[in-house]
Design a protein around this motif. Sequence first.
Motif, PDB file in Angstrom:
ATOM      1  N   PHE A  73       0.852  -1.188   0.000  1.00 51.83           N
ATOM      2  CA  PHE A  73       0.000   0.000   0.000  1.00 51.83           C
ATOM      3  C   PHE A  73       0.879   1.226   0.000  1.00 51.83           C
ATOM      4  O   PHE A  73       1.903   1.274   0.685  1.00 51.83           O
ATOM      5  CB  PHE A  73      -0.920   0.008   1.228  1.00 51.83           C
ATOM      6  CG  PHE A  73      -1.845   1.190   1.269  1.00 51.83           C
ATOM      7  CD1 PHE A  73      -2.978   1.221   0.475  1.00 51.83           C
ATOM      8  CD2 PHE A  73      -1.570   2.276   2.085  1.00 51.83           C
ATOM      9  CE1 PHE A  73      -3.835   2.323   0.505  1.00 51.83           C
ATOM     10  CE2 PHE A  73      -2.416   3.371   2.120  1.00 51.83           C
ATOM     11  CZ  PHE A  73      -3.548   3.387   1.331  1.00 51.83           C
ATOM     12  N   TYR A  74       0.451   2.238  -0.776  1.00 46.71           N
ATOM     13  CA  TYR A  74       1.240   3.440  -0.942  1.00 46.71           C
ATOM     14  C   TYR A  74       0.280   4.588  -1.226  1.00 46.71           C
ATOM     15  O   TYR A  74      -0.574   4.483  -2.096  1.00 46.71           O
ATOM     16  CB  TYR A  74       2.165   3.212  -2.140  1.00 46.71           C
ATOM     17  CG  TYR A  74       3.048   4.343  -2.540  1.00 46.71           C
ATOM     18  CD1 TYR A  74       2.590   5.351  -3.363  1.00 46.71           C
ATOM     19  CD2 TYR A  74       4.371   4.381  -2.129  1.00 46.71           C
ATOM     20  CE1 TYR A  74       3.418   6.377  -3.764  1.00 46.71           C
ATOM     21  CE2 TYR A  74       5.214   5.404  -2.539  1.00 46.71           C
ATOM     22  CZ  TYR A  74       4.733   6.387  -3.354  1.00 46.71           C
ATOM     23  OH  TYR A  74       5.567   7.411  -3.740  1.00 46.71           O
ATOM     24  N   GLU A  75       0.393   5.691  -0.468  1.00 43.82           N
ATOM     25  CA  GLU A  75      -0.429   6.862  -0.756  1.00 43.82           C
ATOM     26  C   GLU A  75       0.377   8.130  -0.550  1.00 43.82           C
ATOM     27  O   GLU A  75       1.243   8.198   0.310  1.00 43.82           O
ATOM     28  CB  GLU A  75      -1.714   6.882   0.077  1.00 43.82           C
ATOM     29  CG  GLU A  75      -1.527   7.091   1.549  1.00 43.82           C
ATOM     30  CD  GLU A  75      -2.823   7.023   2.348  1.00 43.82           C
ATOM     31  OE1 GLU A  75      -3.896   6.758   1.776  1.00 43.82           O
ATOM     32  OE2 GLU A  75      -2.750   7.239   3.565  1.00 43.82           O
ATOM     33  N   LYS A  93      -2.815   5.788  -6.070  1.00 44.65           N
ATOM     34  CA  LYS A  93      -2.798   5.412  -7.484  1.00 44.65           C
ATOM     35  C   LYS A  93      -3.827   4.311  -7.724  1.00 44.65           C
ATOM     36  O   LYS A  93      -3.907   3.342  -6.978  1.00 44.65           O
ATOM     37  CB  LYS A  93      -1.401   4.949  -7.892  1.00 44.65           C
ATOM     38  CG  LYS A  93      -1.267   4.730  -9.364  1.00 44.65           C
ATOM     39  CD  LYS A  93       0.151   4.457  -9.778  1.00 44.65           C
ATOM     40  CE  LYS A  93       0.142   4.224 -11.263  1.00 44.65           C
ATOM     41  NZ  LYS A  93       1.350   4.593 -11.903  1.00 44.65           N
ATOM     42  N   GLY A  94      -4.637   4.512  -8.760  1.00 38.50           N
ATOM     43  CA  GLY A  94      -5.651   3.522  -9.112  1.00 38.50           C
ATOM     44  C   GLY A  94      -6.984   3.719  -8.403  1.00 38.50           C
ATOM     45  O   GLY A  94      -7.929   2.969  -8.633  1.00 38.50           O
ATOM     46  N   GLN A  95      -7.065   4.699  -7.523  1.00 38.61           N
ATOM     47  CA  GLN A  95      -8.318   4.992  -6.832  1.00 38.61           C
ATOM     48  C   GLN A  95      -8.767   6.412  -7.166  1.00 38.61           C
ATOM     49  O   GLN A  95      -7.942   7.309  -7.318  1.00 38.61           O
ATOM     50  CB  GLN A  95      -8.156   4.870  -5.309  1.00 38.61           C
ATOM     51  CG  GLN A  95      -7.934   3.465  -4.831  1.00 38.61           C
ATOM     52  CD  GLN A  95      -7.839   3.405  -3.302  1.00 38.61           C
ATOM     53  OE1 GLN A  95      -8.134   4.352  -2.609  1.00 38.61           O
ATOM     54  NE2 GLN A  95      -7.414   2.259  -2.805  1.00 38.61           N
ATOM     55  N   ASN A  96     -10.066   6.605  -7.269  1.00 32.05           N
ATOM     56  CA  ASN A  96     -10.643   7.938  -7.485  1.00 32.05           C
ATOM     57  C   ASN A  96     -10.025   8.636  -8.705  1.00 32.05           C
ATOM     58  O   ASN A  96      -9.731   9.828  -8.662  1.00 32.05           O
ATOM     59  CB  ASN A  96     -10.494   8.793  -6.220  1.00 32.05           C
ATOM     60  CG  ASN A  96     -11.348  10.021  -6.232  1.00 32.05           C
ATOM     61  OD1 ASN A  96     -12.511   9.970  -6.612  1.00 32.05           O
ATOM     62  ND2 ASN A  96     -10.779  11.148  -5.825  1.00 32.05           N
ATOM     63  N   ASP A  98      -7.132   8.594  -9.690  1.00 28.39           N
ATOM     64  CA  ASP A  98      -5.850   9.159  -9.246  1.00 28.39           C
ATOM     65  C   ASP A  98      -5.955  10.604  -8.751  1.00 28.39           C
ATOM     66  O   ASP A  98      -4.953  11.287  -8.604  1.00 28.39           O
ATOM     67  CB  ASP A  98      -4.781   9.062 -10.340  1.00 28.39           C
ATOM     68  CG  ASP A  98      -4.419   7.628 -10.691  1.00 28.39           C
ATOM     69  OD1 ASP A  98      -4.675   6.725  -9.864  1.00 28.39           O
ATOM     70  OD2 ASP A  98      -3.879   7.410 -11.786  1.00 28.39           O
ATOM     71  N   GLU A  99      -7.168  11.060  -8.485  1.00 30.46           N
ATOM     72  CA  GLU A  99      -7.398  12.398  -7.949  1.00 30.46           C
ATOM     73  C   GLU A  99      -7.335  12.359  -6.422  1.00 30.46           C
ATOM     74  O   GLU A  99      -7.745  11.385  -5.802  1.00 30.46           O
ATOM     75  CB  GLU A  99      -8.776  12.923  -8.378  1.00 30.46           C
ATOM     76  CG  GLU A  99      -8.927  13.112  -9.869  1.00 30.46           C
ATOM     77  CD  GLU A  99      -8.158  14.303 -10.395  1.00 30.46           C
ATOM     78  OE1 GLU A  99      -8.060  15.305  -9.676  1.00 30.46           O
ATOM     79  OE2 GLU A  99      -7.653  14.214 -11.532  1.00 30.46           O
ATOM     80  N   ALA A 100      -6.855  13.433  -5.829  1.00 33.47           N
ATOM     81  CA  ALA A 100      -6.786  13.516  -4.367  1.00 33.47           C
ATOM     82  C   ALA A 100      -8.170  13.733  -3.772  1.00 33.47           C
ATOM     83  O   ALA A 100      -9.030  14.370  -4.380  1.00 33.47           O
ATOM     84  CB  ALA A 100      -5.871  14.670  -3.951  1.00 33.47           C
ATOM     85  N   ILE A 101      -8.369  13.172  -2.594  1.00 34.63           N
ATOM     86  CA  ILE A 101      -9.576  13.417  -1.809  1.00 34.63           C
ATOM     87  C   ILE A 101      -9.150  14.346  -0.674  1.00 34.63           C
ATOM     88  O   ILE A 101      -8.140  14.111  -0.006  1.00 34.63           O
ATOM     89  CB  ILE A 101     -10.169  12.111  -1.269  1.00 34.63           C
ATOM     90  CG1 ILE A 101     -10.579  11.250  -2.452  1.00 34.63           C
ATOM     91  CG2 ILE A 101     -11.309  12.384  -0.306  1.00 34.63           C
ATOM     92  CD1 ILE A 101     -11.392  10.060  -2.194  1.00 34.63           C
ATOM     93  N   SER A 102      -9.905  15.402  -0.463  1.00 32.02           N
ATOM     94  CA  SER A 102      -9.547  16.410   0.535  1.00 32.02           C
ATOM     95  C   SER A 102     -10.398  16.288   1.791  1.00 32.02           C
ATOM     96  O   SER A 102     -11.600  16.034   1.713  1.00 32.02           O
ATOM     97  CB  SER A 102      -9.722  17.814  -0.042  1.00 32.02           C
ATOM     98  OG  SER A 102      -8.808  18.025  -1.078  1.00 32.02           O
ATOM     99  N   PHE A 103      -9.735  16.473   2.914  1.00 26.43           N
ATOM    100  CA  PHE A 103     -10.376  16.507   4.231  1.00 26.43           C
ATOM    101  C   PHE A 103     -10.047  17.861   4.837  1.00 26.43           C
ATOM    102  O   PHE A 103      -8.907  18.315   4.778  1.00 26.43           O
ATOM    103  CB  PHE A 103      -9.848  15.375   5.114  1.00 26.43           C
ATOM    104  CG  PHE A 103     -10.162  14.001   4.591  1.00 26.43           C
ATOM    105  CD1 PHE A 103     -11.222  13.285   5.109  1.00 26.43           C
ATOM    106  CD2 PHE A 103      -9.405  13.437   3.580  1.00 26.43           C
ATOM    107  CE1 PHE A 103     -11.527  12.021   4.626  1.00 26.43           C
ATOM    108  CE2 PHE A 103      -9.699  12.181   3.084  1.00 26.43           C
ATOM    109  CZ  PHE A 103     -10.766  11.467   3.609  1.00 26.43           C
ATOM    110  N   TYR A 104     -11.042  18.493   5.429  1.00 25.90           N
ATOM    111  CA  TYR A 104     -10.920  19.837   5.972  1.00 25.90           C
ATOM    112  C   TYR A 104     -10.562  19.775   7.462  1.00 25.90           C
ATOM    113  O   TYR A 104     -11.130  18.973   8.205  1.00 25.90           O
ATOM    114  CB  TYR A 104     -12.255  20.566   5.762  1.00 25.90           C
ATOM    115  CG  TYR A 104     -12.314  21.951   6.328  1.00 25.90           C
ATOM    116  CD1 TYR A 104     -11.643  22.997   5.712  1.00 25.90           C
ATOM    117  CD2 TYR A 104     -13.060  22.227   7.472  1.00 25.90           C
ATOM    118  CE1 TYR A 104     -11.705  24.282   6.218  1.00 25.90           C
ATOM    119  CE2 TYR A 104     -13.130  23.513   7.987  1.00 25.90           C
ATOM    120  CZ  TYR A 104     -12.451  24.527   7.351  1.00 25.90           C
ATOM    121  OH  TYR A 104     -12.508  25.794   7.858  1.00 25.90           O
ATOM    122  N   LEU A 105      -9.610  20.601   7.891  1.00 24.82           N
ATOM    123  CA  LEU A 105      -9.251  20.680   9.304  1.00 24.82           C
ATOM    124  C   LEU A 105     -10.423  21.278  10.075  1.00 24.82           C
ATOM    125  O   LEU A 105     -10.767  22.440   9.885  1.00 24.82           O
ATOM    126  CB  LEU A 105      -8.003  21.533   9.503  1.00 24.82           C
ATOM    127  CG  LEU A 105      -7.520  21.693  10.952  1.00 24.82           C
ATOM    128  CD1 LEU A 105      -7.002  20.372  11.503  1.00 24.82           C
ATOM    129  CD2 LEU A 105      -6.432  22.753  11.027  1.00 24.82           C
TER     130      LEU A 105
END
Length: 158
Positions: A73-75, A93-96, A98-105
């Motif tokens: 596993f690698y992110e 890589k290979g999920q979504n 290859d787009e980033a998913i953002s989480f808000y503080l």
Amino acid sequence: MKITSIKLVFTLAILTIITSCNNKYSKIEKANWFIGDWENASDEGSFREIWTKKNDSIYSGLSIVVIEQDTVFYENVSLEQKNDSVFYNVSVKGQNKDEAISFYLTSSDNDKLVFENPNHDYPSKITYSKVTKDSIVAEIFGLKDGKKITESFPMNRK
């Protein structure tokens, strides 16, 4: 009297500018404590996070799981401050696509950071807690197959 008032207003304006410039990245600086190389090694394998400070507004991270010399596993992760908000961005890589998913503080103090994305199923919440200067715990929370799941990742400074 008038000159004194002008000097006072000018001095206050300069101090306000200096203070706001100095605090421009104050929110992301609350995460300074997890800059470094963190690992949880066991007989089953190794979980590792490596965090570096890219610049005043971006911290770059890498999460890796290695089992018997194989990376399973690698992110890529980043913390990024934009204006007054801090985002935890994760891409695998290979999920979504290859787009980033953002989480808000959503909350922070000197020993804990909480990031949330209620629109994402799993995880929808990610926390980092400082146990000691050489020990942290990352936790992920969310719904997986309709069930509430929590996973905990204690790590020590390498």
